[in-house]
Design an enzyme around this catalytic site. Structure first.
Site, PDB file in Angstrom:
ATOM      1  N   SER A  82       5.287 -84.337  21.402  1.00 43.09           N
ATOM      2  CA  SER A  82       5.530 -82.916  21.617  1.00 43.09           C
ATOM      3  C   SER A  82       4.691 -82.140  20.627  1.00 43.09           C
ATOM      4  CB  SER A  82       7.013 -82.568  21.423  1.00 43.09           C
ATOM      5  OG  SER A  82       7.186 -81.176  21.213  1.00 43.09           O
ATOM      6  N   GLY A  83       3.951 -81.153  21.128  1.00 41.03           N
ATOM      7  CA  GLY A  83       3.114 -80.364  20.237  1.00 41.03           C
ATOM      8  C   GLY A  83       3.913 -79.527  19.265  1.00 41.03           C
ATOM      9  N   SER A  84       4.922 -78.772  19.755  1.00 35.50           N
ATOM     10  CA  SER A  84       5.696 -77.906  18.866  1.00 35.50           C
ATOM     11  C   SER A  84       6.475 -78.730  17.839  1.00 35.50           C
ATOM     12  CB  SER A  84       6.646 -77.015  19.674  1.00 35.50           C
ATOM     13  OG  SER A  84       7.561 -77.788  20.424  1.00 35.50           O
TER      14      SER A  84
END
Length: 345
Positions: A82-84
């Site tokens: 997940s980027g965030s």
């Protein structure tokens, strides 16, 4: 440590959990998923959390180049990337002193369940001003297919993989302007589209194979050419019934880059800024491609900023009827804890 990136809250668990079984971070994640899911449910459900937030558990890395491992826990389960969450975890690693902050640009690696992730942090006057992380290699599985969706009609969609499979749809074609007052309607619309696609077909990754039914949908707004090689677009991502991400999501941004590359609209170094319903944004940068069988896979990075919200200790009281301790006793650690109360596990 509670943090947020683009509005998506990530609770970073830095201690209090025993060493988990598994030779790699991926295996430790699979252990939690299969045998100790109570920790995820405890931290994301009432009274400790809400479905819209995420949890990132710091664990020892297995790769010698990584400074820390992290396991991502969300309401839909255990995404491998997940980027965030990566932006938030990288910030927490710096703010907690696991990696001492240095002025300027500093680089280190984290180990996600998906593997090694390169981190580049910009620190100014002791403040982590931005983090750039490697996005997962992303590709287009399906381009502009059409499905009949009950209550909506014919919907044109593409499917990208960027850490999970994403349905990509044009928000304008569905009558949305991607403003905050549309959040509930966007969630309801996305649910109908995702359920219709899931009922019709599944998807398989070229190396991972079956990674489960389609989970995500990304609404794409009109594109604005800001400067040469820099495009801005309103966006929003659906991840679970009733849940629209506060941020545009890093993996959603990577999926957009894969689509733009598939359509022949990117050159090396081009950037896409996705802007959320809450006017926050991430920047995806196209850095290359490689071939995997029939798929041209996009290499990319995601840049954003994470903010620290709180430092706290979570107190687990098994006398509380809202707390299920049954799956927790064998993973909770007494280390780094204050003197236990009589009711503490």
């Amino acid at each position: 440590m509670d943090t947020h990136a683009g509005g998506d809250v990530s609770r970073i668990v830095t201690g209090g959990i025993d060493i988990l079984p598994g030779a790699t971070v991926r295996e430790q994640m699979e252990y939690l998923r299969d045998d100790a899911d109570g920790l995820r449910r405890l931290l994301l459900e009432e009274p400790y959390g809400i479905p819209e937030m995420s949890v990132d558990l710091l664990v020892p890395p297995s790769h010698p180049e990584a400074v820390a491992g992290y396991i991502i826990m969300e309401v839909m389960g255990y995404p491998i990337y997940s980027g965030s969450n990566t932006l938030c975890t990288a910030t927490a690693v710096l703010e907690s002193g696991i990696v001492p902050k240095q002025e300027g640009i500093q680089r280190f690696k984290l180990e996600a369940p998906a593997g090694l992730v390169q981190i580049e942090a910009k620190v100014h006057n002791g403040v982590v001003e931005s983090v750039t992380c490697g996005g997962l290699p992303s590709y287009i599985d399906t381009y502009r297919d059409t499905i009949q969706v009950p209550g909506i009609g014919d919907v044109t969609y593409s499917i990208a993989y960027s850490g999970g499979f994403y349905a990509l749809v044009d928000a304008t074609e569905l009558g949305f302007k991607l403003t905050r007052d549309e959040e509930r309607a966007l969630s309801e619309c996305a649910y109908k589209i995702v359920e219709a696609i899931k009922a019709q077909r599944g998807f398989s990754h070229y190396t991972l194979g079956d990674v489960g039914p389609l989970p995500f949908l990304h609404f794409m707004g009109p594109e604005e050419q800001v400067t040469e090689g820099y495009i801005r677009s309103r966006s929003t991502t659906y991840v679970h019934p009733g849940v629209i991400c506060r941020s545009t999501t890093g993996t959603g941004t990577s999926a957009r880059l894969a689509l733009m590359n598939y359509e022949g609209r990117l050159k090396l170094g081009d950037k896409l800024e996705t802007v959320s319903l809450r006017e926050t944004g991430f920047i995806g940068t196209f850095i290359g491609t490689h071939q995997e069988g029939a798929y041209q896979v996009v290499e990319n990075t995601i840049t954003g900023r994470s903010y620290v919200l709180a430092h706290s200790d979570i107190v687990i009281n098994c006398d509380d009827p809202m707390v299920a301790c049954g799956e927790l006793h064998h993973i909770l650690s007494d280390r780094h804890q204050p003197a236990p109360l009589p009711s503490a596990p």
